[in-house]
Motif scaffolding. Structure first.
Motif, PDB file in Angstrom:
ATOM      1  N   ASP A  72     -13.037  10.365  31.338  1.00 42.08           N
ATOM      2  CA  ASP A  72     -12.186  10.734  32.473  1.00 42.08           C
ATOM      3  C   ASP A  72     -10.696  10.534  32.202  1.00 42.08           C
ATOM      4  N   ASP A  73     -10.346   9.848  31.134  1.00 40.22           N
ATOM      5  CA  ASP A  73      -8.943   9.595  30.823  1.00 40.22           C
ATOM      6  C   ASP A  73      -8.241  10.875  30.370  1.00 40.22           C
ATOM      7  N   ASP A  74      -6.978  11.008  30.759  1.00 41.35           N
ATOM      8  CA  ASP A  74      -6.153  12.085  30.236  1.00 41.35           C
ATOM      9  C   ASP A  74      -5.719  11.669  28.835  1.00 41.35           C
ATOM     10  N   TRP A  75      -5.977  12.503  27.848  1.00 41.48           N
ATOM     11  CA  TRP A  75      -5.717  12.085  26.469  1.00 41.48           C
ATOM     12  C   TRP A  75      -4.246  11.817  26.207  1.00 41.48           C
ATOM     13  N   ARG A  76      -3.364  12.527  26.902  1.00 38.55           N
ATOM     14  CA  ARG A  76      -1.925  12.323  26.690  1.00 38.55           C
ATOM     15  C   ARG A  76      -1.498  10.944  27.193  1.00 38.55           C
ATOM     16  N   ASP A  77      -1.968  10.572  28.393  1.00 34.24           N
ATOM     17  CA  ASP A  77      -1.649   9.243  28.925  1.00 34.24           C
ATOM     18  C   ASP A  77      -2.249   8.156  28.051  1.00 34.24           C
ATOM     19  N   TRP A  78      -3.480   8.383  27.600  1.00 39.02           N
ATOM     20  CA  TRP A  78      -4.143   7.392  26.754  1.00 39.02           C
ATOM     21  C   TRP A  78      -3.381   7.218  25.440  1.00 39.02           C
ATOM     22  N   PHE A  79      -2.946   8.324  24.839  1.00 40.55           N
ATOM     23  CA  PHE A  79      -2.214   8.269  23.571  1.00 40.55           C
ATOM     24  C   PHE A  79      -0.982   7.378  23.708  1.00 40.55           C
ATOM     25  N   LEU A  80      -0.222   7.589  24.775  1.00 37.57           N
ATOM     26  CA  LEU A  80       0.970   6.770  25.010  1.00 37.57           C
ATOM     27  C   LEU A  80       0.599   5.310  25.239  1.00 37.57           C
ATOM     28  N   ASP A  81      -0.385   5.062  26.096  1.00 34.20           N
ATOM     29  CA  ASP A  81      -0.799   3.686  26.401  1.00 34.20           C
ATOM     30  C   ASP A  81      -1.319   2.963  25.166  1.00 34.20           C
ATOM     31  N   ASN A  82      -2.047   3.675  24.307  1.00 37.63           N
ATOM     32  CA  ASN A  82      -2.586   3.070  23.088  1.00 37.63           C
ATOM     33  C   ASN A  82      -1.461   2.609  22.167  1.00 37.63           C
ATOM     34  N   MET A  83      -0.447   3.439  21.997  1.00 35.54           N
ATOM     35  CA  MET A  83       0.667   3.060  21.125  1.00 35.54           C
ATOM     36  C   MET A  83       1.529   1.967  21.755  1.00 35.54           C
ATOM     37  N   ARG A  84       1.655   1.981  23.062  1.00 33.81           N
ATOM     38  CA  ARG A  84       2.386   0.891  23.729  1.00 33.81           C
ATOM     39  C   ARG A  84       1.662  -0.437  23.540  1.00 33.81           C
ATOM     40  N   SER A  85       0.347  -0.417  23.641  1.00 31.15           N
ATOM     41  CA  SER A  85      -0.448  -1.631  23.417  1.00 31.15           C
ATOM     42  C   SER A  85      -0.268  -2.127  21.985  1.00 31.15           C
ATOM     43  N   PHE A  86      -0.271  -1.203  21.036  1.00 27.33           N
ATOM     44  CA  PHE A  86      -0.074  -1.546  19.631  1.00 27.33           C
ATOM     45  C   PHE A  86       1.290  -2.207  19.448  1.00 27.33           C
ATOM     46  N   ARG A  87       2.319  -1.630  20.032  1.00 32.64           N
ATOM     47  CA  ARG A  87       3.681  -2.184  19.928  1.00 32.64           C
ATOM     48  C   ARG A  87       3.748  -3.585  20.528  1.00 32.64           C
ATOM     49  N   ARG A  88       3.212  -3.730  21.744  1.00 31.40           N
ATOM     50  CA  ARG A  88       3.238  -5.054  22.399  1.00 31.40           C
ATOM     51  C   ARG A  88       2.554  -6.101  21.530  1.00 31.40           C
ATOM     52  N   THR A  89       1.444  -5.730  20.915  1.00 36.66           N
ATOM     53  CA  THR A  89       0.705  -6.682  20.087  1.00 36.66           C
ATOM     54  C   THR A  89       1.503  -7.055  18.851  1.00 36.66           C
ATOM     55  N   LEU A  90       2.124  -6.091  18.205  1.00 42.67           N
ATOM     56  CA  LEU A  90       2.949  -6.396  17.034  1.00 42.67           C
ATOM     57  C   LEU A  90       4.101  -7.331  17.393  1.00 42.67           C
ATOM     58  N   LEU A  91       4.647  -7.150  18.586  1.00 44.87           N
ATOM     59  CA  LEU A  91       5.788  -7.973  19.009  1.00 44.87           C
ATOM     60  C   LEU A  91       5.388  -9.394  19.420  1.00 44.87           C
ATOM     61  N   MET A  92       4.109  -9.644  19.590  1.00 46.08           N
ATOM     62  CA  MET A  92       3.658 -10.973  20.023  1.00 46.08           C
ATOM     63  C   MET A  92       3.841 -12.040  18.944  1.00 46.08           C
ATOM     64  N   ARG A  93       3.926 -11.620  17.690  1.00 44.79           N
ATOM     65  CA  ARG A  93       4.059 -12.567  16.582  1.00 44.79           C
ATOM     66  C   ARG A  93       5.354 -12.332  15.832  1.00 44.79           C
ATOM     67  N   ARG A  94       5.971 -13.416  15.428  1.00 45.70           N
ATOM     68  CA  ARG A  94       7.145 -13.299  14.562  1.00 45.70           C
ATOM     69  C   ARG A  94       6.704 -12.555  13.301  1.00 45.70           C
ATOM     70  N   ASP A  95       7.490 -11.580  12.900  1.00 47.41           N
ATOM     71  CA  ASP A  95       7.180 -10.759  11.723  1.00 47.41           C
ATOM     72  C   ASP A  95       5.827 -10.054  11.859  1.00 47.41           C
TER      73      ASP A  95
END
Length: 196
Positions: A72-95
């Motif tokens: 049921d997810d719109d693939w465009r919204d999911w694509f953006l949300d997936n990359m935002r989640s990836f970014r947030r996770t990378l930023l959680m740790r120094r380096d």
């Protein structure tokens, strides 16, 4: 002395990463932190590279725990949300971006396949879905790498007046939107009936 197991070693290594940065993480420092002899770490990890791989995998756990897309997810919204989640996770740790760069998500292959299947089922041509996920993933790592490098410079000086201050989140969103717009356009072009 702390009881040591593989999970404790990885957890303490990530805490050490946050304190001293990737360049200063060493098995010697980690062993001292754990109150063990350095050679005992090789019981859990044969090489420092093996340890860094385990650290990268553990650091990505928040993103790996994000819900998978549903039909049921719109693939465009999911694509953006997936990359935002990836970014947030990378930023959680120094380096975090440097730690992740070049790592192979061996334990995440099933999730990656399911994400790709979702995009293809949603009408995105398979090759385009693969290339867009790769491009967006590398764009995200590069964006975070630059952001963390600037944050880590720590010299306290202001940038020269003629260089604009970068709003990293806005720049990330703009670049991500450009990638998505290209994917939407290619998907629409391939779905359109041929002209006669």
């Amino acid at each position: 002395m702390t009881k040591v197991n593989r999970e404790i070693v990885v957890s303490e290594a990530l805490d050490l990463l946050d304190e001293v940065g990737l360049d200063t993480v060493s098995t010697r420092r980690l062993a001292k932190r754990l109150g063990v002899e350095q050679p005992s770490l090789y019981w859990y990890f044969r090489t420092k590279k093996d340890l860094l791989t385990a650290m990268a995998e553990a650091a990505m756990a928040p993103h790996a725990a994000a819900p998978l897309p549903t039909p049921d997810d719109d693939w465009r919204d999911w694509f953006l949300d997936n990359m935002r989640s990836f970014r947030r996770t990378l930023l959680m740790r120094r380096d975090g971006a440097r730690l992740h760069a070049g790592s192979t998500p061996a334990n995440d292959l099933d999730r990656i396949r399911r994400k790709m299947d979702f995009l293809v089922t949603s009408g995105v041509p398979e090759r385009d879905a693969q290339m867009a996920m790769l491009a967006a993933g590398r764009f995200t790592v590069g964006s975070v790498l630059e952001e963390q490098a600037d944050a880590g410079s720590g010299d306290g000086s202001d940038p020269p007046a003629d260089i604009p201050v970068i709003d990293y989140e806005s720049a990330f969103e703009a670049g991500l939107t450009l990638i998505l717009d290209g994917l939407v356009n290619r998907t629409a072009m391939r779905a359109a009936p041929p002209c006669r």
